[in-house]
Motif scaffolding. Structure first.
Motif, short mmCIF file in Angstrom:
data_model
loop_
_atom_site.label_atom_id
_atom_site.label_comp_id
_atom_site.label_asym_id
_atom_site.label_seq_id
_atom_site.Cartn_x
_atom_site.Cartn_y
_atom_site.Cartn_z
N GLU A 12 22.15 15.25 -75.71
CA GLU A 12 21.99 14.20 -74.63
C GLU A 12 22.54 12.86 -75.13
O GLU A 12 22.63 12.37 -76.42
N ALA A 13 23.27 12.25 -74.22
CA ALA A 13 24.10 10.89 -74.76
C ALA A 13 23.26 9.66 -74.96
O ALA A 13 22.07 9.75 -74.35
N ALA A 14 23.94 9.00 -75.54
CA ALA A 14 22.96 7.61 -76.00
C ALA A 14 22.85 6.85 -74.56
O ALA A 14 23.95 6.88 -73.77
N ASP A 15 21.93 6.13 -74.36
CA ASP A 15 21.68 5.10 -73.37
C ASP A 15 21.50 3.66 -73.87
O ASP A 15 20.25 3.56 -74.08
N PRO A 16 22.46 3.00 -74.06
CA PRO A 16 22.42 1.61 -74.64
C PRO A 16 21.34 0.71 -73.81
O PRO A 16 20.73 -0.10 -74.12
N GLU A 17 21.34 1.02 -72.31
CA GLU A 17 20.48 -0.01 -71.54
C GLU A 17 19.05 0.50 -72.00
O GLU A 17 18.26 -0.58 -71.81
N LEU A 18 18.86 1.64 -72.34
CA LEU A 18 17.46 1.91 -72.34
C LEU A 18 16.89 2.06 -73.94
O LEU A 18 15.86 2.38 -74.37
N ARG A 19 18.14 1.61 -74.75
CA ARG A 19 17.87 1.70 -76.29
C ARG A 19 17.68 3.05 -76.69
O ARG A 19 16.99 3.07 -77.70
N LEU A 20 18.40 4.08 -75.94
CA LEU A 20 18.08 5.39 -76.39
C LEU A 20 19.20 6.01 -77.35
O LEU A 20 20.36 5.77 -76.83
N SER A 21 18.93 6.37 -78.80
CA SER A 21 20.18 6.98 -79.10
C SER A 21 20.39 8.47 -78.80
O SER A 21 19.57 9.07 -77.92
N ALA A 22 21.63 8.85 -78.99
CA ALA A 22 22.01 10.29 -78.50
C ALA A 22 21.08 11.14 -79.21
O ALA A 22 20.67 11.08 -80.43
N HIS A 23 20.75 12.37 -78.75
CA HIS A 23 19.96 13.45 -79.17
C HIS A 23 21.02 14.45 -79.83
O HIS A 23 21.54 15.08 -78.98
N THR A 24 21.02 14.67 -80.97
CA THR A 24 21.95 15.26 -81.58
C THR A 24 21.18 16.56 -82.58
O THR A 24 20.16 16.49 -82.95
N VAL A 25 22.05 17.87 -82.70
CA VAL A 25 21.52 18.59 -83.40
C VAL A 25 22.53 19.22 -84.32
O VAL A 25 23.82 19.33 -83.98
N THR A 26 22.28 19.22 -85.80
CA THR A 26 23.11 19.64 -86.73
C THR A 26 22.92 20.96 -87.12
O THR A 26 21.83 21.55 -87.36
N SER A 27 24.06 21.89 -87.13
CA SER A 27 23.88 23.23 -87.46
C SER A 27 25.19 23.57 -88.16
O SER A 27 26.13 22.98 -88.71
N TYR A 28 25.15 25.03 -88.55
CA TYR A 28 26.26 25.62 -89.19
C TYR A 28 26.94 26.81 -88.64
O TYR A 28 25.97 27.61 -87.91
N THR A 29 28.10 26.89 -88.57
CA THR A 29 28.76 28.09 -87.90
C THR A 29 28.34 29.40 -88.41
O THR A 29 28.15 29.46 -89.68
#
Length: 126
Positions: free
Chosen positions: A27-44
């Protein structure tokens, strides 16, 4: 990384097996709502010039276009690419884990062309 002809289905290109770090933005960040991006870190699980396979604790929608950062080695800067979710399926591991197939969105962008070149160099080095 080692070469793999593929173990999920027929593939049109060779794959490298190994652990490249991948961060996908669900999910992308939303500066207006002060929400940071939702990211997942993984390995191939494996890598090719046009796709990667990863395992995560979250499922993703097939067809979604996601921003991804793929780091082939700790010494290199990550490649910033756009990927399409081609498939997503639960693993048989008893815990909630998902195998995800991502296809790199082809473009004339320098980042994509650099990615193709880096994978080709990795394959030539095997």
């Amino acid at each position: 990384m080692k070469h793999s002809a593929g173990d999920r289905e027929q593939r049109s290109e060779y794959r490298l097996t190994g652990r490249a770090k991948v961060e996908i933005e669900l999910e992308a960040a939303d500066p207006e709502l002060r929400l940071s991006a939702h990211t997942v870190t993984s390995y191939t699980r494996d890598v090719s010039a046009h796709g990667i396979r990863i395992e995560t604790a979250e499922s993703v929608r097939v067809g979604a276009l996601l921003n991804a950062k793929v780091q082939l080695s700790p010494e290199e800067r990550p490649f910033e690419l756009v990927c399409e979710v081609v498939w997503c399926e639960a693993t048989n591991a008893g815990e909630e884990r998902w195998l995800i197939g991502l296809r790199m969105a082809e473009s004339e962008d320098v980042r994509f062309l650099d990615w193709i070149e880096a994978v080709a160099e990795a394959m030539a080095g095997e």
